[in-house]
Design a protein around this motif. Structure first.
Motif, PDB file in Angstrom:
ATOM      1  N   LEU A  18       0.808  -1.221   0.000  1.00 23.51           N
ATOM      2  CA  LEU A  18       0.000   0.000   0.000  1.00 23.51           C
ATOM      3  C   LEU A  18       0.842   1.273   0.000  1.00 23.51           C
ATOM      4  O   LEU A  18       0.445   2.276  -0.580  1.00 23.51           O
ATOM      5  CB  LEU A  18      -0.927   0.014   1.223  1.00 23.51           C
ATOM      6  CG  LEU A  18      -2.130  -0.928   1.137  1.00 23.51           C
ATOM      7  CD1 LEU A  18      -2.848  -0.964   2.461  1.00 23.51           C
ATOM      8  CD2 LEU A  18      -3.075  -0.489   0.045  1.00 23.51           C
ATOM      9  N   ILE A  19       2.032   1.236   0.673  1.00 26.34           N
ATOM     10  CA  ILE A  19       2.797   2.490   0.809  1.00 26.34           C
ATOM     11  C   ILE A  19       3.270   3.011  -0.539  1.00 26.34           C
ATOM     12  O   ILE A  19       3.396   4.213  -0.738  1.00 26.34           O
ATOM     13  CB  ILE A  19       4.040   2.312   1.716  1.00 26.34           C
ATOM     14  CG1 ILE A  19       3.648   1.817   3.082  1.00 26.34           C
ATOM     15  CG2 ILE A  19       4.752   3.622   1.910  1.00 26.34           C
ATOM     16  CD1 ILE A  19       4.860   1.588   3.953  1.00 26.34           C
ATOM     17  N   THR A  20       3.533   2.084  -1.473  1.00 26.20           N
ATOM     18  CA  THR A  20       4.124   2.489  -2.748  1.00 26.20           C
ATOM     19  C   THR A  20       3.313   3.554  -3.470  1.00 26.20           C
ATOM     20  O   THR A  20       3.856   4.333  -4.243  1.00 26.20           O
ATOM     21  CB  THR A  20       4.249   1.263  -3.657  1.00 26.20           C
ATOM     22  OG1 THR A  20       4.478   0.131  -2.838  1.00 26.20           O
ATOM     23  CG2 THR A  20       5.384   1.420  -4.613  1.00 26.20           C
ATOM     24  N   SER A  21       2.010   3.604  -3.214  1.00 26.06           N
ATOM     25  CA  SER A  21       1.160   4.527  -3.970  1.00 26.06           C
ATOM     26  C   SER A  21       1.385   5.983  -3.596  1.00 26.06           C
ATOM     27  O   SER A  21       0.857   6.867  -4.258  1.00 26.06           O
ATOM     28  CB  SER A  21      -0.308   4.166  -3.746  1.00 26.06           C
ATOM     29  OG  SER A  21      -0.596   4.210  -2.373  1.00 26.06           O
ATOM     30  N   THR A  22       2.184   6.257  -2.536  1.00 28.41           N
ATOM     31  CA  THR A  22       2.306   7.635  -2.064  1.00 28.41           C
ATOM     32  C   THR A  22       2.911   8.569  -3.102  1.00 28.41           C
ATOM     33  O   THR A  22       2.514   9.731  -3.182  1.00 28.41           O
ATOM     34  CB  THR A  22       3.185   7.725  -0.809  1.00 28.41           C
ATOM     35  OG1 THR A  22       4.306   6.897  -1.013  1.00 28.41           O
ATOM     36  CG2 THR A  22       2.441   7.321   0.411  1.00 28.41           C
ATOM     37  N   VAL A  23       3.891   8.111  -3.866  1.00 28.41           N
ATOM     38  CA  VAL A  23       4.612   9.054  -4.725  1.00 28.41           C
ATOM     39  C   VAL A  23       4.076   9.094  -6.151  1.00 28.41           C
ATOM     40  O   VAL A  23       4.592   9.829  -6.976  1.00 28.41           O
ATOM     41  CB  VAL A  23       6.122   8.732  -4.761  1.00 28.41           C
ATOM     42  CG1 VAL A  23       6.749   9.068  -3.427  1.00 28.41           C
ATOM     43  CG2 VAL A  23       6.371   7.317  -5.137  1.00 28.41           C
ATOM     44  N   ILE A  24       3.037   8.307  -6.441  1.00 26.01           N
ATOM     45  CA  ILE A  24       2.520   8.298  -7.810  1.00 26.01           C
ATOM     46  C   ILE A  24       1.578   9.481  -8.008  1.00 26.01           C
ATOM     47  O   ILE A  24       0.663   9.690  -7.221  1.00 26.01           O
ATOM     48  CB  ILE A  24       1.784   6.978  -8.088  1.00 26.01           C
ATOM     49  CG1 ILE A  24       2.764   5.823  -8.002  1.00 26.01           C
ATOM     50  CG2 ILE A  24       1.107   6.998  -9.441  1.00 26.01           C
ATOM     51  CD1 ILE A  24       2.110   4.486  -7.999  1.00 26.01           C
TER      52      ILE A  24
END
Lengths: 349, 172
Positions: A95-101
């Motif tokens: 889930l964390i990966t979506s922060t910078v998109i």
């Protein structure tokens, strides 16, 4: 730069954005499981799930309910704390990966400027890589703490596969960064809006990146950690109920996020091809919504390709997987990187 | 209100606690996991100093790659409490002595350091950002940078040679 002073509206805005993105991730992941079964059925000339609701649309809800109400079993010989930590870590890192998109064009209305991106940090895409590299622990901890030889073998396979495929992925990425000159995700997208999509300049880089993304998500043809005919079931063999659900769900969320990353890096992010939509004079809300919809269309296309590949290509053998990663993809990615560097230098002079 | 000191104390406590747990854990797998936790705390410190590149690379390289290999080896060795080798008492004594020496050297080196003029800028400055860092590395520090990369290359070649030796030995 006093970025740590508390600004209540800023926090509300970001929390709302994060909640939306997490909700969206869950929703998309839920319906990707449905799409997976429908597309599989379509490719195999079957009907697929069609009992729950119209066209079987409530099937994911039924599956979720089933997983929640199943009996929760924690093996006596397992390491209890780590056994629970494993699926939690897998889910968190997914889930964390979506922060910078960047999920769409910023909503600009007068003085208000709301970026549809949780954090536009200077490191941008490297943050994604950092989190993906940590994502291995969910699998490794789960596999080891189950205290089962098959689970451990699967976990070791998964971890070595992910570590090996991170290298060509990073090398393919360097070529993109050489063209943009920035690691910021927003800069990568705006560069593509100005100069055209990276897929036209980096076709080889994209293919390498895509193959590596398949391997990182443990998708067929690289789903060796879940090779049930060799390993019974895989690293989540001892898991039941929602813990198993978390592992399976995390895989679909990873698919969703990696589709978004690929769309952002190579397919222009939220850009509409061939037209300059900023001159249409749309209202800011419509403009942002449209850019978000465009990104979503690209993401859904990639999700379809993921599923399509799964039901078309058989699984690799383990040594073939390692050979492909280390002896073919890495040299290819290195050549691609050097060529891009030389061309960039030549054209910029 | 500034939250930076609170975050600093939180991260410091986290890092020290993780490091202590890493050393004192009986189970080697727990030790590795606590070490990973320590790396995350240290990355947090880097972010406080606005050294974003260092923070992310610390996670990618140490937490994401090197510790995975550690975990690999430890999981496959299957170290349990029962199979733990009995440590020699003298060995423990020598270890404590060596650690004490390291502490002495560190204290001696830091004793005369000027804290006032060397204080780090918190959340400011661009030295930790990738553009500035890259320019510095490839202009001012290009020779040490290249020498250290040669060092890495020699380590890689060495590893490959050792690995190859094993294979030929098995074949013969």
């Amino acid at each position: 730069m006093n970025m740590l002073a508390i600004d209540i509206w800023f926090i509300i805005e970001k929390v709302a954005l994060i909640a939306t993105i997490i909700g969206l991730s869950f929703f998309i992941a839920m319906y990707t499981t449905y799409a997976e079964r429908k597309v599989a059925a379509w490719l195999q000339d079957r009907r697929g799930p069609n009992r729950a609701g119209p066209f079987g649309l409530f099937q994911p809800l039924a599956d979720g309910g089933k997983l929640f109400f199943k009996e929760e079993i924690i093996p006596l010989t397992s390491n209890r704390f780590l056994f629970i930590l494993g699926p939690a870590l897998a889910m968190i890192t997914a889930l964390i990966t979506s922060t910078v998109i960047p999920w769409g064009a910023s909503y600009v209305d007068g003085t208000t400027n709301i970026a549809l991106q949780v954090a536009d940090v200077d490191m941008g895409i490297l943050v994604v890589f950092g989190i993906v590299s940590v994502g291995v622990y969910g699998i490794m901890i789960g596999g080891w703490s189950s205290n089962n030889k098959f689970s451990l073998m699967a976990a070791i396979r998964g971890a070595s596969q992910m570590v090996s495929y991170e290298l060509p992925m990073g090398l393919a990425l360097i070529a993109v960064l050489l063209m943009t000159g920035s690691l910021k995700m927003s800069a990568i997208v705006s560069h593509q809006i100005e100069h055209g999509w990276h897929i036209f300049y980096q076709p080889l880089g994209f293919i390498i990146f895509f193959v590596c993304a398949l391997a990182e998500c443990n998708r067929t043809p690289f789903d060796l950690p879940e090779a049930e005919n060799e390993l019974n079931f895989g690293y989540h063999q001892e898991y039941s109920s929602m813990k198993l659900g978390f592992y399976l769900f995390a895989e679909y969320i990873n698919m969703f996020i990696s589709s978004a990353v690929m769309a952002t890096l190579y397919f222009g992010g939220y850009d509409i091809p061939f037209v300059n939509e900023s001159t249409w004079g749309l209202s800011p809300l419509l403009f942002s919504a449209m850019s978000f919809a465009v990104l979503m269309a690209k993401v859904l296309f990639f999700l379809f390709v993921f599923i399509w590949i799964r039901w078309t290509i058989p699984r690799f053998r383990y040594d073939q997987l390692m050979n492909l990663g280390w002896k073919k993809l890495i040299p290819l990615a290195l050549v691609n990187m050097l060529l891009t560097a030389a061309l960039t230098l030549w054209l910029n002079n | 209100m500034n939250v930076t000191p609170y975050i600093f104390w939180f991260l410091s406590v986290w890092a020290l606690f993780s490091a202590l747990m890493m050393v004192t854990s009986r189970n080697p797998v727990y030790s590795v996991l606590w070490l990973i936790s320590t790396f995350f705390a240290i990355s947090g410190h880097y972010i406080l100093l606005n050294a974003q590149f260092l923070a992310v690379v610390n996670i990618i390289v140490y937490a994401g790659a090197i510790m995975v290999l550690f975990l690999f080896v430890i999981m496959l060795m299957n170290l349990n409490k029962e199979t733990e080798p009995q440590k020699n008492r003298w060995l423990k004594l020598v270890g404590a002595l060596a650690g004490g020496c390291l502490l002495l050297v560190l204290v001696a080196a830091l004793k005369d350091a000027e804290l006032k003029s060397q204080q780090a800028m918190v959340g400011a400055g661009s030295i930790g950002l990738i553009k500035v860092l890259g320019k510095e590395l490839f202009t001012r520090y290009v020779v040490p940078f290249e020498i250290s990369s040669l060092l890495f290359l020699s380590a890689m070649v060495g590893a490959a040679v050792i690995g190859k030796k094993e294979i030929t030995h098995q074949n013969s």
